[in-house]
Design a protein around this motif. Structure first.
Motif, mmCIF file in Angstrom:
data_model
loop_
_atom_site.group_PDB
_atom_site.id
_atom_site.type_symbol
_atom_site.label_atom_id
_atom_site.label_comp_id
_atom_site.label_asym_id
_atom_site.label_seq_id
_atom_site.Cartn_x
_atom_site.Cartn_y
_atom_site.Cartn_z
ATOM 1 N N PHE A 171 12.115 0.220 1.615
ATOM 2 C CA PHE A 171 11.838 -1.222 1.534
ATOM 3 C C PHE A 171 10.683 -1.604 2.470
ATOM 4 O O PHE A 171 9.893 -2.499 2.162
ATOM 5 C CB PHE A 171 13.096 -2.041 1.864
ATOM 6 C CG PHE A 171 14.132 -2.033 0.774
ATOM 7 C CD1 PHE A 171 14.923 -0.907 0.546
ATOM 8 C CD2 PHE A 171 14.312 -3.142 -0.047
ATOM 9 C CE1 PHE A 171 15.880 -0.888 -0.475
ATOM 10 C CE2 PHE A 171 15.258 -3.129 -1.066
ATOM 11 C CZ PHE A 171 16.044 -2.003 -1.279
ATOM 12 N N ALA A 172 10.604 -0.914 3.612
ATOM 13 C CA ALA A 172 9.546 -1.218 4.594
ATOM 14 C C ALA A 172 8.164 -0.978 4.009
ATOM 15 O O ALA A 172 7.179 -1.536 4.490
ATOM 16 C CB ALA A 172 9.735 -0.370 5.845
ATOM 17 N N LYS A 173 8.095 -0.164 2.949
ATOM 18 C CA LYS A 173 6.778 0.138 2.357
ATOM 19 C C LYS A 173 6.232 -1.016 1.506
ATOM 20 O O LYS A 173 5.059 -1.009 1.170
ATOM 21 C CB LYS A 173 6.870 1.413 1.513
ATOM 22 C CG LYS A 173 7.147 2.644 2.377
ATOM 23 C CD LYS A 173 6.805 3.929 1.655
ATOM 24 C CE LYS A 173 6.951 5.117 2.584
ATOM 25 N NZ LYS A 173 8.167 5.883 2.359
ATOM 26 N N PHE A 174 7.069 -1.959 1.103
ATOM 27 C CA PHE A 174 6.511 -3.082 0.323
ATOM 28 C C PHE A 174 6.807 -4.464 0.913
ATOM 29 O O PHE A 174 6.125 -5.431 0.583
ATOM 30 C CB PHE A 174 6.936 -3.030 -1.151
ATOM 31 C CG PHE A 174 8.413 -2.945 -1.408
ATOM 32 C CD1 PHE A 174 9.244 -4.025 -1.165
ATOM 33 C CD2 PHE A 174 8.977 -1.783 -1.928
ATOM 34 C CE1 PHE A 174 10.607 -3.952 -1.428
ATOM 35 C CE2 PHE A 174 10.344 -1.695 -2.193
ATOM 36 C CZ PHE A 174 11.160 -2.787 -1.941
ATOM 37 N N LEU A 175 7.780 -4.592 1.796
ATOM 38 C CA LEU A 175 8.128 -5.939 2.291
ATOM 39 C C LEU A 175 6.963 -6.647 3.000
ATOM 40 O O LEU A 175 6.713 -7.827 2.715
ATOM 41 C CB LEU A 175 9.353 -5.868 3.223
ATOM 42 C CG LEU A 175 10.698 -5.602 2.519
ATOM 43 C CD1 LEU A 175 11.812 -5.429 3.554
ATOM 44 C CD2 LEU A 175 11.050 -6.725 1.543
ATOM 45 N N PRO A 176 6.209 -5.963 3.890
ATOM 46 C CA PRO A 176 5.114 -6.686 4.559
ATOM 47 C C PRO A 176 4.064 -7.194 3.560
ATOM 48 O O PRO A 176 3.543 -8.301 3.725
ATOM 49 C CB PRO A 176 4.517 -5.636 5.503
ATOM 50 C CG PRO A 176 5.607 -4.629 5.696
ATOM 51 C CD PRO A 176 6.376 -4.596 4.406
ATOM 52 N N THR A 177 3.765 -6.407 2.533
ATOM 53 C CA THR A 177 2.765 -6.846 1.533
ATOM 54 C C THR A 177 3.262 -8.081 0.796
ATOM 55 O O THR A 177 2.501 -9.017 0.543
ATOM 56 C CB THR A 177 2.500 -5.704 0.517
ATOM 57 O OG1 THR A 177 2.346 -4.492 1.229
ATOM 58 C CG2 THR A 177 1.276 -5.974 -0.331
ATOM 59 N N ILE A 178 4.539 -8.087 0.446
ATOM 60 C CA ILE A 178 5.078 -9.249 -0.281
ATOM 61 C C ILE A 178 5.041 -10.483 0.616
ATOM 62 O O ILE A 178 4.608 -11.562 0.194
ATOM 63 C CB ILE A 178 6.522 -8.956 -0.766
ATOM 64 C CG1 ILE A 178 6.495 -7.840 -1.813
ATOM 65 C CG2 ILE A 178 7.173 -10.221 -1.331
ATOM 66 C CD1 ILE A 178 7.861 -7.356 -2.253
ATOM 67 N N LYS A 179 5.453 -10.312 1.875
ATOM 68 C CA LYS A 179 5.482 -11.474 2.780
ATOM 69 C C LYS A 179 4.074 -12.001 3.046
ATOM 70 O O LYS A 179 3.878 -13.214 3.178
ATOM 71 C CB LYS A 179 6.187 -11.104 4.079
ATOM 72 C CG LYS A 179 7.703 -11.031 3.852
ATOM 73 C CD LYS A 179 8.476 -10.666 5.104
ATOM 74 C CE LYS A 179 9.951 -10.497 4.764
ATOM 75 N NZ LYS A 179 10.692 -9.728 5.752
ATOM 76 N N ALA A 180 3.094 -11.090 3.094
ATOM 77 C CA ALA A 180 1.707 -11.531 3.320
ATOM 78 C C ALA A 180 1.111 -12.156 2.058
ATOM 79 O O ALA A 180 0.222 -13.008 2.142
ATOM 80 C CB ALA A 180 0.852 -10.348 3.763
#
Ligand code: KMH
Ligand code: ZN
Length: 308
Positions: free
Chosen positions: A70-79
């Protein structure tokens, strides 16, 4: 035109990839972290206030419930968007709850799913439609659900609630049957869940309720009776071809709606959806065609009393 109060607006959730469909069923199913992130951002731009997320192994497409996945896509989604992040604690029906809860425990989302009972979660009928698979695991995974119980005991549910309590995560309560509403009412009575409860009624999974309009009406009436109309916010999802008709029926009665490739790969009869955004756009047209307004992410935060 005058805008309606947030509480009368329709919250669109989009379930981006899930663990029901397998990669060989559609070239449009997001699998890699980048595909999941971009598809979630696209869904949010099209009008989804909530993105419901699962992760997959990028090489095989197999569901992966590690917090690292999940850590591989969560920051991109939040940004990339302001949508509410909803992390699954259902994972795949083959996984134990101790594994299923970890991404929500680690990433502390505003919302997490919580499945409200144990039942047969049968995916094997899809083998009648899909016959060729790129990866070894796919057919065996579907076939295995012939003898599978999706386990969500009272103790399991208490465990998820206790694990997520301190981080302020609230829940999308997945109810696949009338009994699951009674289970939710039981937890409400014990003070272990707090209103407003976000009830996701799931129609069309073999092992749970069907997709007849009477089923939808019965779910709504029972939730009103057991929980109290002001105590919960009602959302629906219909699996497969029932997706849009279920959404239309519920939206017309004041319900919220969930779409996404987790729940259906289709956009019309025999026609694969090309993206999550395409399904969000379609359900948005249905909602707005009924003269209703969709909720922004911040309005959905307010309606569901999320931590923001
Ligand atoms: N797969 C759906 C039928 C979960 O992620 O907790 C329900 C679901 C389960 O979304
Ligand atoms: Zn899910």
């Amino acid at each position: 035109p005058k805008s309606t109060a947030p509480k009368n607006k329709v919250i669109i959730s989009c379930a981006i990839t899930g663990a029901i469909h397998t990669p060989s069923m559609s070239p449009h199913l997001p699998v890699t972290p980048d595909e999941i992130a971009q598809s979630a951002i696209g869904a949010a731009k099209a009008g989804a206030a909530i993105v419901h997320l699962h992760a997959r192994n990028p090489e095989t497409g197999r569901p992966d419930q590690s917090p690292e996945a999940f850590a591989k896509f969560l920051p991109t989604i939040k940004a990339g968007c302001d949508a509410i992040v909803n992390i699954t604690t259902g994972g795949a029906p083959t996984m134990l709850v101790s594994e299923r809860v970890r991404p929500a425990a680690v990433h502390s989302p505003e919302l997490a799913s919580l499945n409200m009972g144990s039942f047969n979660f049968a995916l094997y009928p899809m083998l009648n439609r899909f016959k060729t698979f790129k990866h070894d695991w796919e057919a065996a995974y579907l076939e295995g659900t012939r003898d599978l119980i999706f386990r969500n005991t009272f103790k399991d549910i208490e465990f998820v609630l206790a694990t997520c309590r301190d981080n302020g995560t609230r829940f999308e309560f997945e109810c696949y049957d009338i009994g699951h509403l009674y289970n939710l009412a039981h937890f409400l009575e014990r003070g272990l869940v707090q209103p407003p409860l976000f009830v996701q009624s799931v129609f069309g999974i073999l092992g749970g309720m069907g997709t007849h309009p009477e089923d939808i009406a019965m779910m709504r009436r029972t939730a009103d009776r057991l929980l109290g109309r002001d105590t919960y916010r009602w959302s629906v999802l219909g699996a497969g071809r029932a997706q849009m008709p279920t959404a239309a029926i519920a939206a017309a009665q004041g319900g919220n709606v969930r779409v996404g490739l987790e729940d259906s790969l289709w956009i019309g009869p025999g026609q694969l959806a090309e993206s999550n955004a395409q399904q969000v756009t379609k359900v948005r047209q249905i909602v707005e065609g009924l003269g209703l307004e969709i909720a922004t992410p911040d309005e959905a935060r307010q309606i569901l009393a999320l931590k923001g």
